[in-house]
Structure formats: C-alpha cells, structure tokens
Scaffold this motif. Structure first.
Motif, PDB file in Angstrom:
ATOM      1  N   LEU A  86       0.885  -1.071   0.151  1.00 44.42           N
ATOM      2  CA  LEU A  86      -0.151   0.151  -0.233  1.00 44.42           C
ATOM      3  C   LEU A  86       0.483   1.164   0.333  1.00 44.42           C
ATOM      4  N   TYR A  87       0.267   2.256  -0.689  1.00 44.04           N
ATOM      5  CA  TYR A  87       1.329   3.998  -0.804  1.00 44.04           C
ATOM      6  C   TYR A  87       0.939   3.842   0.481  1.00 44.04           C
ATOM      7  N   PRO A  88       1.775   4.258   1.504  1.00 48.83           N
ATOM      8  CA  PRO A  88       2.230   4.498   2.821  1.00 48.83           C
ATOM      9  C   PRO A  88       1.270   6.263   3.176  1.00 48.83           C
ATOM     10  N   HIS A  89       1.563   7.040   1.566  1.00 43.96           N
ATOM     11  CA  HIS A  89       1.450   8.447   2.073  1.00 43.96           C
ATOM     12  C   HIS A  89       0.136   8.664   1.760  1.00 43.96           C
ATOM     13  N   MET A  90      -0.495   7.861   1.681  1.00 41.54           N
ATOM     14  CA  MET A  90      -1.883   8.349   0.851  1.00 41.54           C
ATOM     15  C   MET A  90      -3.263   7.294   2.046  1.00 41.54           C
ATOM     16  N   ARG A 130      -4.971   6.175   6.746  1.00 45.50           N
ATOM     17  CA  ARG A 130      -3.604   5.540   5.812  1.00 45.50           C
ATOM     18  C   ARG A 130      -3.407   4.469   6.361  1.00 45.50           C
ATOM     19  N   ARG A 132      -0.429   3.041   7.855  1.00 47.46           N
ATOM     20  CA  ARG A 132       0.057   2.561   9.139  1.00 47.46           C
ATOM     21  C   ARG A 132      -0.930   2.420  10.128  1.00 47.46           C
TER      22      ARG A 132
END
Lengths: 352, 286
Positions: A86-90, A130, A132
């Motif tokens: 997964l894109y961590p900043h999205m 997010r 995380r």
C-alpha cells in the motif's frame, strides 16, 4: 470474466532456466491455486502473468489475446501483493482510487467504485485512514479493494495471507473465497500453504523446480497424485513413502514384507500410503516399531520405523492414544485403494 | 509511570536539578551574549559604541538604525542584499533538492549503461570542496557571462552529491513491491516519482531544505568572487564589504543591524521547519 492461457511458458535468468515449459488453461471465473515449496518458480510464473517479469519463451494469453509484450497496466489484471504494497502516504480511499485516477476515470465513478469495494470489504469506516493506522487484516482488505475497484479480467494473488496470524489467515481465506465466488473473476493464486491450496482452489497446480507436476481439482490431487512429489507435498502429515520391488500381486518392501494390492506391479517402485489411511490390524502386512506419538486432539500421530529397515513411517490414528498404550510393534492393514505406487526412477504414478 | 515528577527517563530531584539547570543557563549565556551585544550595538548611536565601556542595555536608536540599514546601507541597501541572499539560498536549496531527487531516481530505478560509473562520479565529487574547483568554475561562469547575476550565484553550487547520496539511500529502502504495485496501477515512471516517491521523501526533503538553505545563505567566497556590482551583493559578504577600507569610520550601528538581519532568515527557517526537520533526521517512513 476472462480466460487465461499459458502455453509452454519458460523463464531463464541468464543461463539458468527456472521455469521449464508450463501449460495452464484457466477457464472463465475459475480459481486456480499454484502451490509448491519456496524456490519452485510459482511466484516467478505469477509475475510473468502480471507482466512484472519478461517471458523468455512461450505465450501468455488473456481472453485469447497474446499479452507477452504488454505492460502490466495494459493486461487488465490486478495483483494483491504479499506485503500489501500500500502507498504509505495515501489514505485508504486514495490507495484504492490511484489506479482509476491514472486511467482518468471521472471522479464520481471512482467514488462509486471505491464505495462499492469498501462496502464489500467492510472498509467503510476506514476510508480516510492511512495504511499504518490499520491492522494487518484491514491492510490486506485494502490491498484486495485496490484490486477489485479496477474490475480486472484476472486477479493475481501472490501469497496474500502469509503475513497474517493463523486465525486471521483462516478468516481471510474464507473471505477471499466468498469474494471470488461473488465477483466471478478468474483468479490465479500463489501459495506455499497446501491447506490454502486445498480449500481455495477449483483446480490446483502443484509446482516443483519449475515444472507443473500435476494440475487438477484438490481432491483429485489428494486421491490420485500423479507424481511422488505431488503425493508428498499435498496432505498433512505428508505421505509415507516406502521403497520396494514389484511382485505379481503387490509390492515387496525392502525388508521382505509383502504388501498385497490385488494387482501385479513391476520393477523398482515406491509405495505411498497416507498416514490417515493406515488402519491398525493385528493381521495387517505392515509392521511398524512404535516411536514417539503426538496427540493433536482429534487424531494421534504415531511415528515409527518399518521393522528391519530405516524407513520412517507415520500413522494418523483417530482418537487419543498414549505412547504407553501402544504396542512396541504395531501392525497395520493397507487398504488397496489407499496404496499409491510410483516408479522409483521417474517418480511417476503407476497404474490406477 | 507513577506520577508526573518521574515521567522522564532519569529520576530528577533536589540539587542535581538546580545544578544541571545552572550549567545549561550558563552555557546559553556564553553563547548568546555576543549576539545580545550585537543587538545592543544595533540600537545605539555610533559615539556610544566607540566610547568605552560598551553599553549592555539597548538604546533608543532601534528604528533609526534598522531603517537606515534596510533602505540605504553602506554600499547597497540591506533590503536588496537580503533579497539577493534569499534568491541565492532558495535557488540553491530547491535546485539541489530537485536535481538530487531526479539523479537518485535515475540511479536507483533505471538500468542504463554506465549506471555504476555515474554513481561513482557523483560520489567522487563529494570529496572535492568548492574551493578546489573555484578557479575553473569562475572561468566557466565568466565565459557564460553570468558574473553579477543570480544565475551565476546559484548554478555552480546547484549539484549536490551529498543530497543525491541521501536520496539514493532512502529510495533503496522503498520496497520493490511498491514499485510493482504502481506499475500494475498503471503509473509510468515519472508519475510514480511524483505521486509516490516524492511524497514519501517529504521529511527527508524538509531536513535537506533546512541544511541547504543555511548552506546557501552562508556562502561567502563564491559571491565575493563573482559579484563586483554592489547591487548583486549577498548579505553575508555584504557585511564584510561594509567595513571601510582605509581610515574611514565604520558605521557600527548599521553594520550590527545588518548582522542581526542576516541572522534572522536562517533562524526562521529552522524554527518553522523544526518539526519536519527532526522527523526527517530520525524517522524512516516506509
């Protein structure tokens, strides 16, 4: 909905060939699981279908269209990765919407598709979060959501459950199966876990060292393994294999024990018997020196050694048996239908 | 943890608390005193500075001195020099970041002939300080007619091996699966770079921005060499230019006001970017 066809697909890294000509025909909406030990080339095969690895020889076709030279995005596939990727900043929403945004889909349609996927995967409360801030199972769902929203022709799963704990794995396994049935999207699923393979697959492909050893329905592979490798890889605990010699009515083991099978067998062979098919019988032909026993609850695994030889043998007996209750040498009957005979040299199945 | 008083890692109590604080306060005073003196000197009149003892409390000339510095200066108005410095520092910081991001992207994600060689070439330049190549650089800049220009101030300092190296290290920690997921999602390389790599590097970018801004702001030798026109002076070298040659009297209050003004922008950058800056140094976000 699509078909997927692999014809004599080969892959070499430099001079080493890692996939030696694999043929697979996947029907519309079918769930195919590729199972094999690590290093057998199953992930490489999947990545070739995805377009992340080049194809050295052979052809990959989706819906009859050759896709060898196409970029992943032009193959109409979606992939779920082992580490989710997964894109961590999205946010969860943006993660799922990213592919659609790149495809320049109108915003309302993106929102509708993501909402639909979120509903299906019970991710609605988390769309603004997010990655995380999510648990492992939720991340896994987002990764699947990202695949679903694209409405691809083929789903590709690369060991998607291996990072989850045992309980969650069972739950997600069921969810994946239910989801795939509901959406009816052709799926290729790679795993090293034979239980996952048995439970998920419409048909499974047992891979070993770059070869497809057997392709068939899970129970078919379990009941009639085509090779020694498939026989030992599928089933838990794995199949007992005893070397022996063919005779006119069965197999003579290396310690001279005669196992009647009711049919003639020729040449040097390997006799395979699943632990769960061994039946304790005072008159049975197979004598095993009892060693350790492992109570698992519903069954007890009795480990032992074939008398007069070094061959290890496991019997899975229903119910609880204590080590002290078992005789020092236990005799077992071998039901003829449960005995598998393989050629000792080629490992191929002989006879029925 | 039991009670707020013991919330720190080390238990604090009694005289040791006072002692450590006394030590810290003393340290701060030693470091801050010269700056305080400079500030005081910028608020009094010239005769008050020259006559010993020097005052230690601010005078009443604050507005007068700063107005004079900003508008008139000695050779050029300080406002102009501040502007030049800001252009140079921002140009260097942003340029270095942009170039380093792109070159690190190329080195990490693309297979092209001589990739290793290029990396080592960049890495080698780490070992050459600006001063070593200053003569040939001057020759080149002069040849391009960039003396006394902002471009001349910025361009020779715009490549950064350190920043390239830093971004390279960061990019190498980005999991391959992320690249592949982006490929499956249909992102072309530049799209992947802009949508995913750059946002993921934002804490690194912030940390680098602070460091590089200060680096650019504090450049002394290079601006001194290539700007002869006082209108192109940067503030750090401009302060030096304010000292009179010969027997003229230095206008200390204005010089001190200029020094204080020169100090402010880097301080502001640090204060406002502190959070991101520290996160960029300690945290590796995956």
């Amino acid at each position: 909905m699509a078909t997927l066809t692999l014809t004599q697909v080969r892959k070499s890294f430099g001079a080493t060939e890692v996939i030696h000509g694999v043929d697979i025909d996947v029907a519309e909406g079918e769930f195919i699981v590729i199972v094999g030990p690590s290093g057998c080339g199953k992930s490489t095969l999947l990545r070739m279908v995805a377009g992340l690895e080049t194809v050295t020889a052979g052809e990959i076709a989706i819906n009859g269209q050759r896709v060898n030279e196409r970029e992943p995005m032009d193959r109409n596939i979606a992939m779920v990765f082992q580490n989710y990727a997964l894109y961590p900043h999205m946010s969860v929403f943006d993660n799922m919407a990213y592919g659609l945004k790149i495809a320049r889909m109108p915003k309302p349609e993106i929102a509708a598709r993501v909402a639909e996927a979120a509903r299906l995967l019970q991710l609605e409360p988390y769309l603004a979060r997010r990655p995380r801030e999510l648990s492992g199972g939720q991340r896994q769902r987002v990764a699947m959501g990202r695949a679903i929203v694209r409405q691809p022709a083929v789903f590709l799963f690369d060991e998607p459950l291996s990072n989850l704990d045992a309980k969650l794995r069972v739950q997600m396994r069921l969810e994946i199966k239910a989801l795939q049935r509901k959406l009816g999207i052709t799926s290729l699923y790679v795993t090293h876990d034979q239980v996952e393979a048995m439970t998920l697959a419409d048909r499974m492909i047992v891979m070993n060292e770059g070869n497809a050893e057997q392709i068939g329905a899970p129970l078919e592979v379990y009941e009639r393994p085509a090779t020694l490798f498939a026989a030992q890889f599928i089933g838990s605990p794995s199949m007992n294999v005893l070397p022996g010699e063919g005779a006119e009515d069965g197999v003579v083991l290396e310690n001279g024990m005669r196992i009647p099978l009711g049919r003639p067998v020729a040449g040097k062979v390997m006799l395979g018997i699943r632990p769960e098919h061994l039946v304790p019988d005072a008159d049975g032909p197979l004598a095993i020196e009892t060693g350790m026993s492992e109570p698992v609850g519903a069954q007890t695994l009795v480990h032992g050694r074939l008398t007069g030889s070094t061959a290890e043998c496991v019997a899975s007996l229903p119910g609880v048996h204590r080590e002290s209750d078992l005789p020092a040498v236990q005799r077992y009957a071998v039901p003829p239908h449960a005995a598998h005979v393989f050629d000792a040299a080629t490992g191929r199945r002989i006879g029925v | 943890m039991a009670g707020g008083a013991q919330s720190g890692m080390v238990e604090r109590r009694g005289w040791s608390l006072w002692l450590t604080h006394a030590g810290l306060i003393l340290g701060v005073m030693v470091i801050a005193f010269p700056i305080w003196l400079a500030f005081v000197a910028s608020t009094v009149t010239q005769p008050e500075i020259v006559r010993p003892p020097m005052p230690v409390l601010p005078g009443d000339q604050f507005f007068e001195n700063y107005r004079k510095a900003l508008v008139a200066g000695v050779n050029a108005p300080v406002a102009k020099m501040l502007m030049n410095s800001a252009v140079m520092a921002l140009g260097i910081a942003l340029g270095k970041i942009a170039i380093s991001l792109l070159s690190a992207f190329a080195i990490v994600y693309f297979r092209f002939p001589g990739r290793k060689a290029f990396f080592w070439l960049i890495f080698l330049t780490l070992m050459l300080p600006v001063e070593v190549r200053i003569v040939p650089t001057y020759e080149v800049v002069a040849g391009f007619g960039m003396l006394n220009s902002h471009a001349g101030l910025i361009l020779p300092l715009i490549a950064s091996a350190t920043a390239t190296f830093l971004f390279r290290q960061f990019f190498m920690t980005v999991p391959d699966e992320l690249v592949e997921a982006a490929r499956v999602d249909g992102a072309r390389p530049m799209r992947f770079f802009l949508d995913i790599l750059v946002p993921m590097s934002r804490t690194n970018i912030a940390a680098l921005f602070v460091i590089l801004f200060i680096y650019g702001w504090n450049q002394y030798l290079w601006p001194l060499l290539i700007t002869t026109d006082p209108q192109m002076n940067t503030i750090v070298m401009g302060i030096k230019q304010m000292f009179p040659s010969g027997d003229d009297i230095a206008d200390w209050p204005v010089i001190m006001a200029t020094s204080i003004l020169a100090m402010l922008p880097p301080v502001l950058v640090v204060i406002f970017m502190q959070k991101l800056f520290i996160r960029g140094l300690v945290e590796s976000e995956k």
